[in-house]
Scaffold this active site. Structure first.
Site, PDB file in Angstrom:
ATOM      1  N   GLY A 234      -6.983  10.776 -17.411  1.00 31.07           N
ATOM      2  CA  GLY A 234      -6.716  11.692 -16.937  1.00 31.07           C
ATOM      3  C   GLY A 234      -5.375  11.840 -16.513  1.00 31.07           C
TER       4      GLY A 234
ATOM      5  N   ASP B 274     -10.290   8.752 -14.563  1.00 31.56           N
ATOM      6  CA  ASP B 274     -10.250   9.861 -13.815  1.00 31.56           C
ATOM      7  C   ASP B 274     -10.159  11.176 -14.712  1.00 31.56           C
ATOM      8  OD1 ASP B 274     -10.115  11.879 -11.789  1.00 31.56           O
ATOM      9  OD2 ASP B 274      -7.899  11.402 -11.686  1.00 31.56           O
TER      10      ASP B 274
ATOM     11  N   HIS C 153     -14.849  13.756 -16.555  1.00 33.79           N
ATOM     12  CA  HIS C 153     -15.877  13.782 -15.394  1.00 33.79           C
ATOM     13  C   HIS C 153     -17.325  14.072 -16.107  1.00 33.79           C
ATOM     14  CE1 HIS C 153     -12.718  13.150 -12.923  1.00 33.79           C
ATOM     15  NE2 HIS C 153     -12.481  14.318 -12.793  1.00 33.79           N
TER      16      HIS C 153
ATOM     17  N   GLU D  15      -4.978   4.895 -17.410  1.00 32.37           N
ATOM     18  CA  GLU D  15      -5.347   5.817 -16.499  1.00 32.37           C
ATOM     19  C   GLU D  15      -5.972   6.845 -17.405  1.00 32.37           C
ATOM     20  OE1 GLU D  15      -4.720   8.178 -12.382  1.00 32.37           O
ATOM     21  OE2 GLU D  15      -3.174   7.993 -13.927  1.00 32.37           O
TER      22      GLU D  15
END
Length: 281
Positions: free
Chosen positions: A105, A171, A174, A103
């Site tokens: 983030g 995530d 961005h 993941e």
């Protein structure tokens, strides 16, 4: 025949009934149940609850990720609520299996704990963040790597270090460059049968992140080209529309509000077949 069962040991039928009850099923899916399972008191019962009792795993009611989120008393989780159904739809087949989850983030670390609880005790969870303070958010099954998602060399080194990835949740920062670079550097490391999910794609419409409606260089526009590339098998012009690695490995693309999910697998050249008898038309 005399009863040789230890009188201190719970009855197996009772254990089965207890495990299948609605309150216990809800507790097992919650952060509290996760903490209880790792408590010293529960471990004292290990010889009993680890006994060869037939495990009955009933169908879950509702979404276990949202259930965890709603009852979370641990580290902070910040999510758009409509994401939970999308997560569960695509991630459910990987639960309870020896997988690697990455993941990008980390933030407060709550989602890393959520993924560990959701995917189970065999999952390896790797969090990635640029904030050095996130290095302290490691735990059982969870490791955190610090680095700049916009640095392609860092991404290459990280991919080589982590190895094959079953589930990737992007995530991170961005920005358009980060979203595209992470996909391009990590897609080769997603296993066949794996899934790549990139979220918060509404930032692709925000100037702050380099986005804009139909603006060239956003991940949304990049993904539109990947849709074209999926169909390169049907090109009439071999010079402008060529089958490539994406054509051969993107088995599916799923577009949702602010999320895109990519299914990885080997794709063979499509062909048609006929069965049955022709009609007199």
């Amino acid at each position: 025949m005399p009863n040789t069962q230890d009188p201190r040991r719970p009855n197996r039928d009772f254990l089965r009934t207890l495990r299948a009850s609605r309150p216990v099923r809800a507790l097992r899916r919650s952060p509290l149940g996760d903490a209880l399972a790792n408590s010293a008191g529960w471990k004292k019962l290990a010889p009993w609850h680890a006994a060869p009792v037939e495990e009955v795993e009933p169908l879950e009611e509702g979404n276990p990720l949202e259930t965890y989120f709603r009852s979370n008393q641990g580290r902070q989780i910040h999510k758009w609520v409509h994401y939970f159904d999308i997560y569960h739809r695509h991630f459910q087949p990987y639960r309870g299996k020896p997988i690697t989850v990455v993941e990008f983030g980390v933030s407060h670390g709550g989602s890393l704990e959520m993924w560990r609880h959701y995917f189970g005790s065999q999952a390896r969870i790797v969090g990635v963040d640029i904030n050095p303070k996130c290095a302290a958010l490691t735990g059982p099954q969870v490791e955190v790597v610090i680095g700049d998602q916009g640095d392609r060399q860092f991404l290459r080194d990280l991919a080589a270090r982590v190895g094959p990835v079953d589930v990737l949740i992007e995530d991170g920062g961005h920005t358009m460059e980060q979203q595209i670079a992470t996909f391009e550097e990590f897609w080769p490391y997603i296993v066949d049968g794996g899934v790549y999910l990139v979220e918060d794609l509404h930032t692709d419409y925000w100037a702050k992140y380099g986005g804009g409606l139909r603006r060239e260089g956003t991940f949304i526009e990049y993904a539109k080209k990947l849709i074209d590339q999926q169909h390169a098998w049907y090109a009439r012009d071999d010079e402008s529309f060529v089958v490539d690695e994406y054509t051969r490995t993107i088995r599916g693309m799923h577009a949702y509000d602010s999320i895109m999910v990519f299914d990885k697998g080997q794709v063979q050249r499509p062909h048609t077949e006929r069965t049955g008898k022709p009609s007199p038309i």
